[in-house]
Design a protein around this motif. Structure first.
Motif, PDB file in Angstrom:
ATOM      1  N   TYR A 106      47.474 -82.168 -39.762  1.00  0.00           N
ATOM      2  CA  TYR A 106      46.620 -81.395 -40.058  1.00  0.00           C
ATOM      3  C   TYR A 106      45.044 -82.376 -40.028  1.00  0.00           C
ATOM      4  N   PRO A 107      43.853 -81.761 -40.469  1.00  0.00           N
ATOM      5  CA  PRO A 107      42.797 -83.292 -39.499  1.00  0.00           C
ATOM      6  C   PRO A 107      42.930 -84.253 -41.189  1.00  0.00           C
ATOM      7  N   GLY A 108      42.427 -84.947 -40.644  1.00  0.00           N
ATOM      8  CA  GLY A 108      41.713 -86.604 -41.665  1.00  0.00           C
ATOM      9  C   GLY A 108      43.106 -86.598 -41.758  1.00  0.00           C
ATOM     10  N   GLY A 109      43.277 -87.475 -43.200  1.00  0.00           N
ATOM     11  CA  GLY A 109      44.382 -87.984 -44.216  1.00  0.00           C
ATOM     12  C   GLY A 109      44.460 -87.900 -45.837  1.00  0.00           C
ATOM     13  N   VAL A 129      49.289 -84.118 -53.764  1.00  0.00           N
ATOM     14  CA  VAL A 129      48.588 -84.291 -52.941  1.00  0.00           C
ATOM     15  C   VAL A 129      47.301 -83.934 -52.351  1.00  0.00           C
ATOM     16  N   THR A 130      46.263 -84.873 -52.558  1.00  0.00           N
ATOM     17  CA  THR A 130      44.624 -84.672 -52.500  1.00  0.00           C
ATOM     18  C   THR A 130      44.233 -85.037 -51.227  1.00  0.00           C
ATOM     19  N   ALA A 136      41.988 -79.162 -44.581  1.00  0.00           N
ATOM     20  CA  ALA A 136      42.711 -79.941 -44.114  1.00  0.00           C
ATOM     21  C   ALA A 136      44.751 -79.271 -45.176  1.00  0.00           C
ATOM     22  N   ARG A 137      43.646 -79.204 -46.548  1.00  0.00           N
ATOM     23  CA  ARG A 137      45.153 -78.461 -47.414  1.00  0.00           C
ATOM     24  C   ARG A 137      45.648 -77.461 -47.023  1.00  0.00           C
ATOM     25  N   GLU A 138      44.014 -76.007 -46.748  1.00  0.00           N
ATOM     26  CA  GLU A 138      44.727 -74.732 -46.252  1.00  0.00           C
ATOM     27  C   GLU A 138      45.257 -74.821 -44.929  1.00  0.00           C
ATOM     28  N   ALA A 139      45.123 -75.589 -44.185  1.00  0.00           N
ATOM     29  CA  ALA A 139      46.023 -75.895 -43.359  1.00  0.00           C
ATOM     30  C   ALA A 139      47.880 -76.000 -43.537  1.00  0.00           C
ATOM     31  N   VAL A 140      47.498 -77.195 -44.329  1.00  0.00           N
ATOM     32  CA  VAL A 140      49.182 -77.646 -45.008  1.00  0.00           C
ATOM     33  C   VAL A 140      49.732 -76.241 -46.212  1.00  0.00           C
ATOM     34  N   LEU A 141      48.996 -75.753 -46.560  1.00  0.00           N
ATOM     35  CA  LEU A 141      49.659 -74.580 -47.086  1.00  0.00           C
ATOM     36  C   LEU A 141      49.683 -73.310 -46.199  1.00  0.00           C
ATOM     37  N   ARG A 142      49.499 -73.315 -45.351  1.00  0.00           N
ATOM     38  CA  ARG A 142      49.651 -72.900 -44.202  1.00  0.00           C
ATOM     39  C   ARG A 142      51.349 -72.690 -43.734  1.00  0.00           C
ATOM     40  N   SER A 143      51.460 -74.355 -43.291  1.00  0.00           N
ATOM     41  CA  SER A 143      52.578 -74.540 -42.507  1.00  0.00           C
ATOM     42  C   SER A 143      54.484 -74.734 -43.457  1.00  0.00           C
ATOM     43  N   PRO A 144      54.980 -74.662 -43.246  1.00  0.00           N
ATOM     44  CA  PRO A 144      55.880 -74.136 -43.572  1.00  0.00           C
ATOM     45  C   PRO A 144      56.755 -76.014 -44.141  1.00  0.00           C
TER      46      PRO A 144
END
Length: 165
Positions: A106-109, A129-130, A136-144
């Motif tokens: 995911y982009p960034g930290g 997790v912020t 970045a948050r949306e990419a994480v939520l789309r991941s498993p």
């Protein structure tokens, strides 16, 4: 986003950049904290999905100290690493640390706040997790990611039923 449940793990979006993960453990929070902060114990449960092994677990548990985790996929040899710096530590209650992956998925930290509370011998672990950005948050939520987190927490739950010596 509504709450997503994977096994015993609940995952929900919070604000524009946050994700809150909540899970209960039938163990005193002092044991859960020990399992989160002792490298030999962390290596036993924080392995991610099946087929991965944690190869490095360095923890300098103090404000301003750092941590480093590395994993290897047994079948392919693929490696994954991450680390960060502890920003706040309240023993048995709260750990705040930065998080950055070597090959960012995911982009960034992010900043990760791990909070432990106990009632009646059950410890509630709440991890907030912020992320640096909403994207970045949306990419994480789309991941498993919830599947990997729950696999590790299931191992932690089993570990907490043993003698942690």
């Amino acid at each position: 986003m509504e709450t997503r449940v994977t096994g015993k793990l609940k995952v929900a979006a919070a604000g524009d950049r946050g994700v809150v993960m909540t899970r209960e453990f039938h163990a005193p929070r002092t044991l859960v904290y020990k399992a989160f902060t002792t490298p030999d114990l962390v290596k036993r449960w924080l392995a991610g999905p099946e087929g991965w092994t944690m190869t490095v677990c360095d923890i300098d548990l103090q404000t301003g100290g750092s941590y480093r985790y590395e994993w290897k996929k047994d079948e392919t040899g693929e490696e994954l690493g991450m680390g960060g710096v502890y920003k706040e530590i309240v023993p048995n209650e709260r750990i705040v640390a930065t998080e950055k992956f070597d090959m960012s998925w995911y982009p960034g930290g992010a900043v990760v706040t791990t909070a432990l509370s106990e009632k009646g011998g059950i410890t509630t672990l709440e991890t907030t997790v912020t992320y640096d950005t909403k994207e970045a948050r949306e990419a994480v939520l789309r991941s498993p990611m919830d599947t990997g987190v729950e696999a590790s927490y299931a191992r932690l739950e089993k570990l907490l039923t043993t003698d942690l010596a």
